[in-house]
Motif scaffolding. Structure first.
Motif, PDB file in Angstrom:
ATOM      1  N   ALA A 304     -24.908  32.001 -28.645  1.00 30.66           N
ATOM      2  CA  ALA A 304     -24.809  30.946 -27.625  1.00 30.66           C
ATOM      3  C   ALA A 304     -25.386  29.653 -28.170  1.00 30.66           C
ATOM      4  N   ASN A 305     -25.088  28.567 -27.479  1.00 30.52           N
ATOM      5  CA  ASN A 305     -25.578  27.253 -27.899  1.00 30.52           C
ATOM      6  C   ASN A 305     -26.749  26.798 -27.033  1.00 30.52           C
ATOM      7  N   VAL A 306     -27.712  26.171 -27.695  1.00 31.68           N
ATOM      8  CA  VAL A 306     -28.920  25.732 -26.989  1.00 31.68           C
ATOM      9  C   VAL A 306     -28.610  24.501 -26.129  1.00 31.68           C
ATOM     10  N   ASP A 307     -28.954  24.578 -24.838  1.00 33.92           N
ATOM     11  CA  ASP A 307     -28.773  23.444 -23.930  1.00 33.92           C
ATOM     12  C   ASP A 307     -30.090  22.718 -23.656  1.00 33.92           C
ATOM     13  N   VAL A 308     -31.119  23.514 -23.387  1.00 30.50           N
ATOM     14  CA  VAL A 308     -32.416  22.929 -23.003  1.00 30.50           C
ATOM     15  C   VAL A 308     -33.521  23.774 -23.623  1.00 30.50           C
ATOM     16  N   ILE A 309     -34.595  23.109 -24.052  1.00 35.60           N
ATOM     17  CA  ILE A 309     -35.738  23.843 -24.607  1.00 35.60           C
ATOM     18  C   ILE A 309     -36.951  23.516 -23.742  1.00 35.60           C
ATOM     19  N   GLU A 310     -37.617  24.543 -23.241  1.00 37.89           N
ATOM     20  CA  GLU A 310     -38.795  24.334 -22.400  1.00 37.89           C
ATOM     21  C   GLU A 310     -40.024  24.956 -23.062  1.00 37.89           C
ATOM     22  N   PRO A 311     -40.821  24.153 -23.770  1.00 38.50           N
ATOM     23  CA  PRO A 311     -42.030  24.714 -24.369  1.00 38.50           C
ATOM     24  C   PRO A 311     -43.123  24.849 -23.301  1.00 38.50           C
ATOM     25  N   LEU A 312     -43.620  26.063 -23.099  1.00 36.71           N
ATOM     26  CA  LEU A 312     -44.628  26.281 -22.051  1.00 36.71           C
ATOM     27  C   LEU A 312     -46.008  26.536 -22.640  1.00 36.71           C
ATOM     28  N   GLY A 313     -46.113  26.432 -23.943  1.00 40.70           N
ATOM     29  CA  GLY A 313     -47.414  26.685 -24.577  1.00 40.70           C
ATOM     30  C   GLY A 313     -47.449  28.084 -25.153  1.00 40.70           C
ATOM     31  N   ALA A 314     -47.627  29.071 -24.277  1.00 38.54           N
ATOM     32  CA  ALA A 314     -47.722  30.456 -24.754  1.00 38.54           C
ATOM     33  C   ALA A 314     -46.362  30.994 -25.185  1.00 38.54           C
ATOM     34  N   GLU A 315     -45.318  30.439 -24.645  1.00 38.01           N
ATOM     35  CA  GLU A 315     -43.956  30.872 -24.998  1.00 38.01           C
ATOM     36  C   GLU A 315     -43.010  29.702 -24.766  1.00 38.01           C
ATOM     37  N   THR A 316     -41.796  29.853 -25.274  1.00 39.67           N
ATOM     38  CA  THR A 316     -40.798  28.808 -25.064  1.00 39.67           C
ATOM     39  C   THR A 316     -39.578  29.432 -24.401  1.00 39.67           C
ATOM     40  N   HIS A 317     -39.068  28.772 -23.374  1.00 37.46           N
ATOM     41  CA  HIS A 317     -37.835  29.228 -22.742  1.00 37.46           C
ATOM     42  C   HIS A 317     -36.684  28.393 -23.284  1.00 37.46           C
ATOM     43  N   VAL A 318     -35.673  29.073 -23.755  1.00 36.56           N
ATOM     44  CA  VAL A 318     -34.517  28.363 -24.301  1.00 36.56           C
ATOM     45  C   VAL A 318     -33.316  28.668 -23.408  1.00 36.56           C
ATOM     46  N   TRP A 319     -32.737  27.630 -22.852  1.00 46.88           N
ATOM     47  CA  TRP A 319     -31.531  27.777 -22.024  1.00 46.88           C
ATOM     48  C   TRP A 319     -30.321  27.628 -22.925  1.00 46.88           C
ATOM     49  N   LEU A 320     -29.377  28.549 -22.770  1.00 41.98           N
ATOM     50  CA  LEU A 320     -28.220  28.552 -23.667  1.00 41.98           C
ATOM     51  C   LEU A 320     -26.950  28.742 -22.872  1.00 41.98           C
ATOM     52  N   SER A 321     -25.811  28.465 -23.521  1.00 39.92           N
ATOM     53  CA  SER A 321     -24.551  28.798 -22.866  1.00 39.92           C
ATOM     54  C   SER A 321     -23.547  29.347 -23.855  1.00 39.92           C
ATOM     55  N   THR A 322     -22.773  30.317 -23.359  1.00 41.55           N
ATOM     56  CA  THR A 322     -21.599  30.797 -24.087  1.00 41.55           C
ATOM     57  C   THR A 322     -20.408  30.122 -23.400  1.00 41.55           C
ATOM     58  N   ALA A 323     -19.198  30.458 -23.823  1.00 43.62           N
ATOM     59  CA  ALA A 323     -18.029  29.835 -23.183  1.00 43.62           C
ATOM     60  C   ALA A 323     -17.939  30.245 -21.712  1.00 43.62           C
ATOM     61  N   GLU A 324     -18.554  31.395 -21.353  1.00 40.09           N
ATOM     62  CA  GLU A 324     -18.391  31.911 -19.998  1.00 40.09           C
ATOM     63  C   GLU A 324     -19.659  31.909 -19.148  1.00 40.09           C
ATOM     64  N   SER A 325     -20.811  31.988 -19.793  1.00 35.56           N
ATOM     65  CA  SER A 325     -22.038  32.215 -19.016  1.00 35.56           C
ATOM     66  C   SER A 325     -23.174  31.350 -19.544  1.00 35.56           C
ATOM     67  N   THR A 326     -24.215  31.225 -18.710  1.00 33.51           N
ATOM     68  CA  THR A 326     -25.443  30.595 -19.201  1.00 33.51           C
ATOM     69  C   THR A 326     -26.509  31.685 -19.274  1.00 33.51           C
ATOM     70  N   LEU A 327     -27.473  31.495 -20.133  1.00 30.90           N
ATOM     71  CA  LEU A 327     -28.548  32.470 -20.238  1.00 30.90           C
ATOM     72  C   LEU A 327     -29.842  31.817 -20.702  1.00 30.90           C
ATOM     73  N   ILE A 328     -30.926  32.569 -20.555  1.00 31.27           N
ATOM     74  CA  ILE A 328     -32.240  32.078 -20.965  1.00 31.27           C
ATOM     75  C   ILE A 328     -32.863  33.098 -21.902  1.00 31.27           C
ATOM     76  N   ALA A 329     -33.470  32.612 -22.975  1.00 30.98           N
ATOM     77  CA  ALA A 329     -34.210  33.497 -23.874  1.00 30.98           C
ATOM     78  C   ALA A 329     -35.673  33.072 -23.865  1.00 30.98           C
TER      79      ALA A 329
END
Ligand code: ADP
Length: 368
Positions: A304-329
Motif C-alpha cells: 500500500a501507499n503511505v498517505d499520512v504519518i502520525e508519530p506518537l512518540g512510543a510508536e508511529t501510526h502510518v495510514w495507507l491505501s491500496t486501490a480498494e481500501s485504506t489501512l493503518i499500520a
C-alpha cells in the motif's frame, strides 16, 4: 450479594422507537460490566431500565433472583451516577452526600459515619463544607460518586460519568473508579461510548449496536475474537483494518486476494474458507499485526501507499491505501517512511480475521 439478570428485555418508546431489542445479560455479583456502543445504540435506555427510570416494555429484570420490573427506583437498592453529576448547587458537599440518607430517615450519627467514610475513600474530606460551584469537574464527579457510595447500594450504575472531564482527568478518574470497584467489591454497571474506557475498566463488556447486543465477553475475548465486523472495528484503537478481498484456490492452496493483497492463510484456515472459494469476504488484520518487510513474501503481503504519518512518540501510526481500501499500520518510532512511499507488509497469520460479506459475521468465531 447482587446479581443482575436481564432476560429478553425490550424497550419500545412511545412513537415506536425500538431502543433495546431482546437484551440478555447476566451480571454476576461484584462484577464490573461495561455497556458500550455508538451514540443511540440503547446503552442508556438499558441502564435506565435497570434503575427503574424507564418502564420495561417486555422481558424480566431480576436482582438477586427477584423480578423487579414493577418496583419503584427507590425500592431497588441501586444508586446511579450521572454524566451531569446532578448535585444540588445550594447544598454543601456534605449535605449533597447526606441528602439521600436524610430522606430515607437514617439516624444523624449513621449519616455522619457514612459520609465521612465515603469522603475518606474518595479523598474529598477537605471539601465537605464547600458548595459545588467551588469545585473542579473532577471533584464534582467524586462528590457524585460519594453520594452513591453512602447509600451502600446493591448495585452501582454509571451513565457516561467521565464524559464532561478533560482527557487527562478522564484517565485519572477511570483508574479511580476501577480502584473503587476493587475496594467496595460491589456490582457495577457502567455505560460509555468510549471503547478505551470499556477495555480498561470492564471485567465484562457488552457491545451494542442499534438496540441489539452484538457480543458479551472479557476485553481480550472481544479484542481477539470479535463475533462480527462491527465489534472488530469498534473495539481497538486504531481500529482493525478490514479489507475487501476474494478467496481463491491457486496451486491447491487457499489464497486471499485483493488489490495489493495476496495472503496464503495456511492449513488452519483451509477447511473453514473452502466454502468461500470464488466469493468476496472481509479480511481483517489489526494495525500491530502488520510487519513491514523490505523483501516481499509472495505468499503473504499487503502492499500500500503511505498517505499520512502520525508519530506518537512510543510508536508511529502510518495510514495507507491500496486501490480498494485504506489501512493503518502501527510501526516502530524509528521508521523512516515518507508520504507516497510504497510499503509491503506481512500479516501475522495467527491474528487474521475473516468476515462474511452478507451478514458480516466472523467465519471462524466459536461460542465459548
Ligand atoms: P445511547 O445511550 O446508546 O446513546 P439511548 O438509549 O439514549 O442510546 O437511545 C436509544 C434510542 O432510543 C435512540 O434511537 C434514541 O433516539 C431513542 N430514545 C431515547 N430516549 C427516548 C425517548 N425518551 N423517547 C423516544 N426515543 C428515545
Amino acid at each position: 450479594m447482587a446479581e443482575v439478570i436481564l432476560k429478553n428485555i425490550c424497550k419500545v418508546y412511545d412513537g415506536g422507537v425500538k431502543a433495546v431489542d431482546n437484551a440478555n445479560i447476566h451480571i454476576n455479583d461484584k462484577e464490573f460490566v461495561v455497556l458500550v456502543g455508538p451514540s443511540g445504540c440503547g446503552k442508556s435506555t438499558t441502564l435506565r431500565m435497570v434503575a427503574g427510570l424507564e418502564d420495561i416494555t417486555d422481558g424480566d429484570l431480576l436482582i438477586d433472583g427477584k423480578r423487579v420490573n414493577d418496583e419503584a427506583p427507590k425500592d431497588r437498592d441501586i444508586a446511579m451516577v450521572f454524566q451531569n453529576y446532578a448535585l444540588y448547587p445550594h447544598m454543601t458537599v456534605y449535605d449533597n452526600m447526606a441528602f439521600g440518607l436524610k430522606i430515607r430517615k437514617y439516624a444523624k450519627d449513621e449519616i455522619e459515619t457514612r459520609v465521612n467514610e465515603a469522603a475518606r475513600i474518595l479523598d474529598i474530606e477537605e471539601l465537605l463544607s464547600r458548595k459545588p460551584k467551588a469545585l473542579s469537574g473532577g471533584q464534582r464527579q467524586r462528590v457524585a460518586v460519594g453520594r452513591a457510595i453512602v447509600r451502600k447500594p446493591k448495585v452501582f450504575l454509571f451513565d457516561e460519568p467521565l464524559s464532561n472531564l478533560d482527557a487527562k482527568l478522564r484517565v485519572q478518574m477511570r483508574a479511580e473508579i476501577s480502584g473503587l470497584h476493587a475496594k467496595l467489591q460491589a456490582t457495577m454497571i457502567y455505560v460509555t461510548h468510549d471503547q478505551v474506557e470499556a477495555m480498561t475498566m470492564g471485567d465484562k463488556i457488552v457491545v451494542m449496536k442499534n438496540g441489539v447486543i452484538q457480543q458479551i465477553g472479557t476485553p481480550l475475548k472481544l479484542y481477539n475474537e470479535p463475533i462480527n465486523r462491527f465489534v472488530a472495528g469498534f473495539i481497538g484503537s486504531p481500529p482493525m483494518n478490514i479489507l475487501t478481498a476474494k478467496i481463491v484456490e491457486e496451486n491447491g492452496s487457499i489464497v486471499v486476494k485483493g488489490a495489493g493483497v495476496s495472503v496464503v492463510p495456511g492449513k488452519e484456515y483451509e477447511e473453514g474458507l473452502k466454502p468461500y472459494v470464488g466469493k468476496e469476504i472481509f479480511f481483517g488484520v489489526r494495525p500491530e499485526d502488520l510487519e513491514e518487510v523490505r523483501k516481499v513474501d509472495p505468499n503473504n503481503f499487503i502492499t500500500a501507499n503511505v498517505d499520512v504519518i502520525e508519530p506518537l512518540g512510543a510508536e508511529t501510526h502510518v495510514w495507507l491505501s491500496t486501490a480498494e481500501s485504506t489501512l493503518i499500520a502501527r510501526t516502530a518510532p524509528s521508521s523512516d517512511f515518507k508520504v507516497g512511499d510504497e510499503i509491503s507488509f506481512t500479516c501475522n497469520l495467527s491474528k487474521i480475521h475473516f468476515f462474511e460479506m452478507e451478514n458480516e459475521r466472523s467465519i471462524f468465531f466459536k461460542e465459548d
